[in-house]
Motif scaffolding. Sequence first.
Motif, PDB file in Angstrom:
ATOM      1  N   SER A  58       0.836  -1.204   0.000  1.00 47.66           N
ATOM      2  CA  SER A  58       0.000   0.000   0.000  1.00 47.66           C
ATOM      3  C   SER A  58       0.863   1.244   0.000  1.00 47.66           C
ATOM      4  O   SER A  58       1.858   1.318   0.726  1.00 47.66           O
ATOM      5  CB  SER A  58      -0.889   0.029   1.254  1.00 47.66           C
ATOM      6  OG  SER A  58      -1.580   1.265   1.333  1.00 47.66           O
ATOM      7  N   ARG A  69      -0.710   4.159   0.627  1.00 42.50           N
ATOM      8  CA  ARG A  69      -1.572   5.082   1.362  1.00 42.50           C
ATOM      9  C   ARG A  69      -0.850   5.637   2.590  1.00 42.50           C
ATOM     10  O   ARG A  69      -0.207   4.907   3.322  1.00 42.50           O
ATOM     11  CB  ARG A  69      -2.848   4.335   1.776  1.00 42.50           C
ATOM     12  CG  ARG A  69      -3.996   5.212   2.210  1.00 42.50           C
ATOM     13  CD  ARG A  69      -5.265   4.371   2.336  1.00 42.50           C
ATOM     14  NE  ARG A  69      -5.299   3.550   3.524  1.00 42.50           N
ATOM     15  CZ  ARG A  69      -5.714   3.945   4.722  1.00 42.50           C
ATOM     16  NH1 ARG A  69      -6.124   5.193   4.885  1.00 42.50           N
ATOM     17  NH2 ARG A  69      -5.740   3.115   5.740  1.00 42.50           N
ATOM     18  N   SER A 101      -1.729   3.971   5.920  1.00 44.49           N
ATOM     19  CA  SER A 101      -1.961   2.553   5.616  1.00 44.49           C
ATOM     20  C   SER A 101      -1.935   1.639   6.841  1.00 44.49           C
ATOM     21  O   SER A 101      -0.986   1.652   7.637  1.00 44.49           O
ATOM     22  CB  SER A 101      -0.883   2.089   4.619  1.00 44.49           C
ATOM     23  OG  SER A 101      -0.795   0.680   4.590  1.00 44.49           O
ATOM     24  N   ASN A 148      -1.579  -1.542   6.538  1.00 44.15           N
ATOM     25  CA  ASN A 148      -0.533  -2.527   6.261  1.00 44.15           C
ATOM     26  C   ASN A 148       0.848  -1.991   6.601  1.00 44.15           C
ATOM     27  O   ASN A 148       1.714  -2.746   7.060  1.00 44.15           O
ATOM     28  CB  ASN A 148      -0.627  -2.988   4.802  1.00 44.15           C
ATOM     29  CG  ASN A 148      -1.788  -3.935   4.612  1.00 44.15           C
ATOM     30  OD1 ASN A 148      -1.696  -5.122   4.889  1.00 44.15           O
ATOM     31  ND2 ASN A 148      -2.931  -3.391   4.212  1.00 44.15           N
ATOM     32  N   ASN A 189      -9.692  -5.511  -4.776  1.00 48.18           N
ATOM     33  CA  ASN A 189     -10.576  -6.239  -5.698  1.00 48.18           C
ATOM     34  C   ASN A 189     -10.213  -7.709  -5.798  1.00 48.18           C
ATOM     35  O   ASN A 189     -10.053  -8.275  -6.876  1.00 48.18           O
ATOM     36  CB  ASN A 189     -10.583  -5.546  -7.076  1.00 48.18           C
ATOM     37  CG  ASN A 189     -11.075  -4.114  -6.956  1.00 48.18           C
ATOM     38  OD1 ASN A 189     -12.053  -3.853  -6.262  1.00 48.18           O
ATOM     39  ND2 ASN A 189     -10.389  -3.165  -7.593  1.00 48.18           N
TER      40      ASN A 189
HETATM   41  C1  LIG Z   1      -9.108  -0.297  -5.140  1.00 46.47           C
HETATM   42  C2  LIG Z   1      -9.519  -0.928  -3.818  1.00 46.47           C
HETATM   43  C3  LIG Z   1      -9.999  -2.220  -3.801  1.00 46.47           C
HETATM   44  C4  LIG Z   1     -10.299  -2.838  -2.583  1.00 46.47           C
HETATM   45  N1  LIG Z   1     -10.690  -4.144  -2.591  1.00 46.47           N
HETATM   46  C5  LIG Z   1     -10.797  -4.798  -1.411  1.00 46.47           C
HETATM   47  C6  LIG Z   1     -10.985  -6.207  -1.384  1.00 46.47           C
HETATM   48  O1  LIG Z   1     -11.039  -6.871  -2.394  1.00 46.47           O
HETATM   49  N2  LIG Z   1     -11.063  -6.813  -0.157  1.00 46.47           N
HETATM   50  C7  LIG Z   1     -10.971  -6.102   1.012  1.00 46.47           C
HETATM   51  O2  LIG Z   1     -11.053  -6.711   2.087  1.00 46.47           O
HETATM   52  N3  LIG Z   1     -10.822  -4.777   1.019  1.00 46.47           N
HETATM   53  C8  LIG Z   1     -10.701  -4.101  -0.159  1.00 46.47           C
HETATM   54  N4  LIG Z   1     -10.482  -2.741  -0.179  1.00 46.47           N
HETATM   55  C9  LIG Z   1     -10.473  -2.013   1.087  1.00 46.47           C
HETATM   56  C10 LIG Z   1      -9.107  -2.111   1.783  1.00 46.47           C
HETATM   57  O3  LIG Z   1      -9.150  -3.206   2.686  1.00 46.47           O
HETATM   58  C11 LIG Z   1      -8.832  -0.827   2.577  1.00 46.47           C
HETATM   59  O4  LIG Z   1      -8.823   0.280   1.695  1.00 46.47           O
HETATM   60  C12 LIG Z   1      -7.529  -0.915   3.335  1.00 46.47           C
HETATM   61  O5  LIG Z   1      -7.422   0.196   4.187  1.00 46.47           O
HETATM   62  C13 LIG Z   1      -6.320  -0.961   2.380  1.00 46.47           C
HETATM   63  O6  LIG Z   1      -5.127  -1.190   3.090  1.00 46.47           O
HETATM   64  P1  LIG Z   1      -4.168   0.003   3.561  1.00 46.47           P
HETATM   65  O7  LIG Z   1      -4.853   0.665   4.735  1.00 46.47           O
HETATM   66  O8  LIG Z   1      -2.895  -0.665   3.964  1.00 46.47           O
HETATM   67  O9  LIG Z   1      -3.994   0.952   2.428  1.00 46.47           O
HETATM   68  C14 LIG Z   1     -10.180  -2.111  -1.379  1.00 46.47           C
HETATM   69  C15 LIG Z   1      -9.724  -0.794  -1.424  1.00 46.47           C
HETATM   70  C16 LIG Z   1      -9.390  -0.202  -2.622  1.00 46.47           C
HETATM   71  C17 LIG Z   1      -8.852   1.199  -2.609  1.00 46.47           C
END
Ligand SMILES: Cc1cc2nc3c(=O)[nH]c(=O)nc-3n(C[C@H](O)[C@H](O)[C@H](O)COP(=O)(O)O)c2cc1C
Length: 184
Positions: A12, A14, A17, A19, A80
């Motif tokens: 990520s 972000r 984040s 993660n 996704n």
């Molecule tokens: C493009 C996109 C697709 C996502 N698809 C999923 C998914 O398939 N499964 C899921 O559990 N969360 C999904 N999410 C939500 C993420 O779990 C959430 O945004 C999370 O905070 C991402 O991790 P990060 O905080 O480390 O960036 C999606 C988010 C984005 C932006």
Amino acid sequence: MSQYQIALVVGSLRRDSFNRKLANALVAMAPPELSFKDIRIDDLPLYNQDDDSSPADQVKRLKAEITASQGLLFVTPEYNRSIPGVLKNAIDHASRPYGQSAWEAKPAGVMGASVGAPGTSMAQQHLRNILAYLDVPTLGQPEVFIHVKDGLVDEGGNIANADTKAFLQAWMNRYVAWVKKLAE
Ligand SMILES: Cc1cc2nc3c(=O)[nH]c(=O)nc-3n(C[C@H](O)[C@H](O)[C@H](O)COP(=O)(O)O)c2cc1C
């Protein structure tokens, strides 16, 4: 004294984040024999096979950092139901040119956190499939699917939930022993 460098790849970009926070908390749980190299993937160009013979400096850096490591740790969100494109882009870069992959035989830990209940399980399955093709052994158990609910880390950046923290510490202990064994 660090004896094993682990290439840490966070999927990520972000700012806030989960993660990244999970990765930071995990690094703090590791013993002194392990040092972590944070692998930058946000400045890599989009992979284009035409550039294999003249890779960008960022790609050379990526491959050099992975080559210099004795192990890998992937901490990734699920996008996704798969891994984020930025992570796949980095994996593709370091896998090429054909026959000159930097990933080969580096033992990898795989984990992730998401706000969805499956906790990145489907993304991790895709990632394990890619890594298997690249001849990267992955630690099979325990699997780590973190479902982010009420906050993952406390103000000090430590895993907030005591059970989750103990589980991750046990994971780290097993990962360290496994990396050491494969490095012998
Ligand atoms: C493009 C996109 C697709 C996502 N698809 C999923 C998914 O398939 N499964 C899921 O559990 N969360 C999904 N999410 C939500 C993420 O779990 C959430 O945004 C999370 O905070 C991402 O991790 P990060 O905080 O480390 O960036 C999606 C988010 C984005 C932006």
